[in-house]
Design an enzyme around this catalytic site. Structure first.
Site, mmCIF file in Angstrom:
data_model
loop_
_atom_site.group_PDB
_atom_site.id
_atom_site.type_symbol
_atom_site.label_atom_id
_atom_site.label_comp_id
_atom_site.label_asym_id
_atom_site.label_seq_id
_atom_site.Cartn_x
_atom_site.Cartn_y
_atom_site.Cartn_z
ATOM 1 N N HIS A 203 -4.202 -9.144 3.414
ATOM 2 C CA HIS A 203 -5.656 -9.136 3.554
ATOM 3 C C HIS A 203 -6.066 -9.988 4.756
ATOM 4 C CE1 HIS A 203 -6.416 -8.144 -0.974
ATOM 5 N NE2 HIS A 203 -6.212 -7.066 -0.255
ATOM 6 N N TYR B 166 -9.808 -10.672 -6.937
ATOM 7 C CA TYR B 166 -8.875 -10.715 -8.057
ATOM 8 C C TYR B 166 -9.179 -11.849 -9.024
ATOM 9 C CZ TYR B 166 -6.308 -7.254 -5.450
ATOM 10 O OH TYR B 166 -5.972 -6.111 -4.789
ATOM 11 N N HIS C 13 -2.516 3.025 -6.172
ATOM 12 C CA HIS C 13 -3.114 1.808 -5.619
ATOM 13 C C HIS C 13 -3.343 0.760 -6.702
ATOM 14 C CE1 HIS C 13 -4.676 -0.201 -2.129
ATOM 15 N NE2 HIS C 13 -5.794 -0.517 -2.748
ATOM 16 N N LYS D 228 -2.532 -2.827 7.850
ATOM 17 C CA LYS D 228 -3.749 -2.395 8.532
ATOM 18 C C LYS D 228 -3.951 -3.176 9.819
ATOM 19 C CE LYS D 228 -6.488 -0.709 4.623
ATOM 20 N NZ LYS D 228 -7.760 -0.861 3.877
ATOM 21 N N ARG E 51 -0.686 -1.865 -6.861
ATOM 22 C CA ARG E 51 -0.844 -2.972 -5.904
ATOM 23 C C ARG E 51 -1.823 -4.002 -6.462
ATOM 24 N NH1 ARG E 51 -1.280 -4.667 -0.314
ATOM 25 N NH2 ARG E 51 -3.435 -4.916 0.337
ATOM 26 N N ARG F 254 0.864 -1.171 0.000
ATOM 27 C CA ARG F 254 0.000 0.000 0.000
ATOM 28 C C ARG F 254 0.904 1.225 0.000
ATOM 29 N NH1 ARG F 254 -2.183 -3.545 3.965
ATOM 30 N NH2 ARG F 254 -4.302 -4.269 3.464
#
Length: 309
Positions: free
Chosen positions: A281, A290, A255, A187, A258, A164
């Site tokens: 994730h 994806y 982004h 995150k 990524r 990110r």
């Protein structure tokens, strides 16, 4: 904070304790905590106005599915999109679940509420050759050699490591010189190890050699023109100019690099679970988007090859 004046002191205190818990125990990012607090605060304020009285923990436990539907109808009536309402409901459920564990609160009606359906936006990756062209072209957007090298290093990390933009710009001098892997804090404070391609190592080393500022441990690797930590907007601007020069769509953002990393790995036969780990994730369902991208791309190729189909 005006909404807090409509909420009972006990609920206001519970909301503060919950957000403190998110920060201290779950390691939630500041922006995430603010968003969750705003969602729950709006929910509690609605219920206070809906019932015509200041709501405390006890009445909250007596909520019904009808109350939840009334809140969601109110939010949709205000123009809140289904996706945003689903996120708000997730925040409310998190708060209710926390209260249920701490205070024996019966959160059945809240936890049973169904989120509105919405179409998940698919990531829009670049084609392989377009991603490579971005890396080759972004250095042309600055006449200052060290800034050009900096921008190349950042976009190479985004595409080559799937970082990110906040993760790339959050790197400190402790990681220099780059090795074969990077420990990334993503995150929610979750850590993951990502491999570093030789191209990324060389791009960062080239930038470091040209950078006019010291890059000691604990301080940002990527610097702005005056030496402070690099603002992500500067990379976005470099990408905008690169996009225009290459004739790429508006979706070609930092982004998107990524997304491209993940999609190209998947297209090359990468394992979905391994890609989930590389991207950081929390849920495999996020990474599964994806697969839809890859399928959509295959269908586009098929339609172009067989226009009558």
């Amino acid at each position: 904070m005006a909404g807090l004046t409509l909420i009972s002191p006990a609920l206001a205190d519970a909301l503060t304790r919950w957000t403190d818990h998110l920060r201290a125990v779950d390691g939630a990012a500041a922006a995430t905590v603010i968003a969750y607090r705003r969602d729950v605060q709006g929910f509690l304020t609605f219920l206070t106005e809906h019932h015509g009285e200041s709501l405390g923990p006890a009445p909250l436990a007596r909520l019904t599915i009808s109350d939840m539907r009334a809140w969601m109808a109110h939010e949709r009536g205000r123009g809140v999109a289904a996706r945003s309402l689903a996120r708000a409901l997730s925040s409310v459920k998190g708060f209710a679940g926390w209260m249920a564990e701490r205070d024996g609160f019966d959160a059945t009606a809240i936890l049973a509420a169904r989120a509105p359906k919405y179409r998940r936006k698919l990531p829009r990756p670049l084609a392989v050759d377009a991603a490579k062209s971005v890396i080759d072209t972004v250095e042309l957007q600055s006449q200052e050699p060290w800034i050009a090298a900096r921008d190349v290093a950042v976009v190479t990390l985004l595409y080559g490591c799937g970082l990110r933009i906040s993760e790339a710009l959050g790197l400190t001098g402790d990681v220099l010189p780059l090795g074969d892997s990077l420990r990334i804090r993503g995150k929610g404070g979750k850590e993951r190890m990502v491999p570093v391609l030789d191209a990324a190592r060389k791009a960062v080393a080239h930038y470091v050699a040209l950078c006019p500022f010291d890059l000691p441990p604990g301080e940002a690797v990527f610097r702005g023109q005056r030496g402070g930590p690099l603002n992500p907007r500067m990379i976005a601007r470099a990408m905008e100019r690169t996009r225009l020069q290459l004739g790429l769509p508006a979706s070609a953002t930092p982004h998107a690099l990524r997304h491209s990393f993940a999609t190209h790995l998947l297209g090359a036969g990468g394992d979905l679970r391994a890609i989930q780990e590389l991207l950081g994730h929390a849920s495999l369902s996020t990474t599964q988007a994806y697969t839809a991208v890859d399928t959509a791309r295959l269908m586009e190729i098929y339609r172009n090859a067989h226009p009558r189909a």
